[in-house]
Every structure is written in C-alpha cells, then in structure tokens.
Write a protein that holds these residues in place. Structure first.
Motif, PDB file in Angstrom:
ATOM      1  N   MET A   1       0.825  -1.203   0.000  1.00  0.00           N
ATOM      2  CA  MET A   1       0.000   0.000   0.000  1.00  0.00           C
ATOM      3  C   MET A   1       0.861   1.255   0.000  1.00  0.00           C
ATOM      4  N   ARG A   2       0.635   2.103  -0.981  1.00  0.00           N
ATOM      5  CA  ARG A   2       1.436   3.333  -1.011  1.00  0.00           C
ATOM      6  C   ARG A   2       0.796   4.448  -0.189  1.00  0.00           C
ATOM      7  N   ASN A   3      -0.520   4.274   0.054  1.00  0.00           N
ATOM      8  CA  ASN A   3      -1.215   5.262   0.889  1.00  0.00           C
ATOM      9  C   ASN A   3      -1.189   6.687   0.361  1.00  0.00           C
ATOM     10  N   ASN A   4      -1.200   6.827  -0.948  1.00  0.00           N
ATOM     11  CA  ASN A   4      -1.372   8.163  -1.521  1.00  0.00           C
ATOM     12  C   ASN A   4      -2.840   8.352  -1.886  1.00  0.00           C
ATOM     13  N   LYS A  72       4.998   7.993  -1.218  1.00  0.00           N
ATOM     14  CA  LYS A  72       4.159   7.294  -0.232  1.00  0.00           C
ATOM     15  C   LYS A  72       3.527   8.325   0.687  1.00  0.00           C
ATOM     16  N   GLY A  96      -2.107   5.353  -6.208  1.00  0.00           N
ATOM     17  CA  GLY A  96      -3.216   5.379  -5.259  1.00  0.00           C
ATOM     18  C   GLY A  96      -4.535   5.606  -5.960  1.00  0.00           C
TER      19      GLY A  96
END
Ligand code: S3P
Length: 172
Positions: A1-4, A72, A96
C-alpha cells in the motif's frame, strides 16, 4: 500500500485547496504537479505554455510522474490535463486511488473569473471554453475515477470529509 490519494479533475474544481485540507487532516505530505513543474523549471505554467507549447508541458507532467513513482503517504493534486495521456493514468493508478472532483461550469467560471494563470482559458469567452473543454474531457475523467465528489456546493472541509470517509471505508 502506497497510501497516496490522487486528486484529478478540471481547472477550478478545488483540487489544490482540498489537497491542502486532506493532507493536513490525514497528516500526509502534499505534492502539486503544477507547482513541482514550476519549481523545477523556474517558470510559471503560463510561461512554459507560451515559450515551449502544450506538448512540452505534457512531457514535463509525464516526466514528473515517473519521478514520483516511489511516493508514499502523499496527497497528489494534479493539473487538469494530466489524465489526457493513458500512460499518465497508469502511473497515477499505481500511486493510489484517483479521486475526481467535479463542479458545474457556472461554478468553475465564477471561481476562475479573476484568474489569469490558466493558459488554456486565456482571452475572451472563458465560459464557452470551459464548457467545450469539459464536454471533451468529461468521459475521460469519469472513466478513470475511483471516486467522484461534486464540489459545486461543498465547502473545502465537507469535500475533505467525504474523501476521508471513502478512503477509510475502502481500507476496511
Ligand atoms: C490544465 C490545468 C492546469 C495546468 C495547465 C493545464 C489543463 O492545472 O496544469 O494550465 O489542461 O486542464 P489546474 O487544473 O490545477 O488548474
């Protein structure tokens, strides 16, 4: 998960302001692709358009996205034309979810009425240009979006809350 979280959509829909609110409330970094390009180039977007042309600007957007591939935990606010290239959409999707902000043309026109730093809307008949460009782009925006938020009647905080709720729900 890059969480952008990636904000896309037409000029004047509130991407920059919503990105600031989202980044602050989720404690995330913020990247604005127009501002990054201006910083790298030491020129405004309008100068780049008039000196080098739109195609070179689009190349700069693609180059920037390649450089951002490791980003990220950032809210990434994008220029309204970035999704016109399929390759850019692929790169953005790898970063994302794509949150599309939309507004009706009257609201966009009002928000941009005193603004002169959008080269594609320069000169006369801004309202007509907005409507024509929206008509050409709408299907592209909608076809790539993971979430659509209509900001026509929303405050920045309300738009931020909608996006936050969605992102939280998607992670469960
Ligand atoms: C453009 C949108 C602008 C900027 C450039 C071109 C477009 O960004 O990248 O003027 O083609 O829609 P904003 O959407 O942040 O205004």
């Amino acid at each position: 998960m890059r969480n952008n979280i990636i904000l896309i959509g037409f000029m004047g829909v509130g991407k920059t302001e919503v990105a600031k609110g989202l980044a602050e409330s989720l404690n995330m970094g913020i990247i604005d692709t127009d501002m990054e390009i201006e910083r790298e180039q030491g020129r405004t977007v309008s100068q780049i358009f008039s000196e080098d042309g739109e195609k070179r600007f689009r190349d700069m957007e693609s180059d920037l996205l390649r450089k951002l591939s490791n980003a990220k935990k950032h809210v990434i606010s994008t220029g309204g034309g970035i999704v016109l290239r399929d390759g850019n959409v692929k790169m953005l999707k790898a970063l994302g979810p794509l949150v599309l902000l939309v507004s009706n043309p009257e609201v966009i026109e009002k928000r941009l009425s005193k603004n002169s730093d959008r080269p594609l809307l320069a000169g006369e008949n801004k309202g007509q240009k907005i409507r024509e460009m929206l008509a050409k782009r709408e299907h592209i925006y909608n076809s790539v979006a993971d979430l659509v938020v209509d900001t026509s009647d929303l405050s920045i905080d309300e738009a931020v809350k909608k996006i936050k709720d969605h992102v939280k729900g998607a992670k469960k």
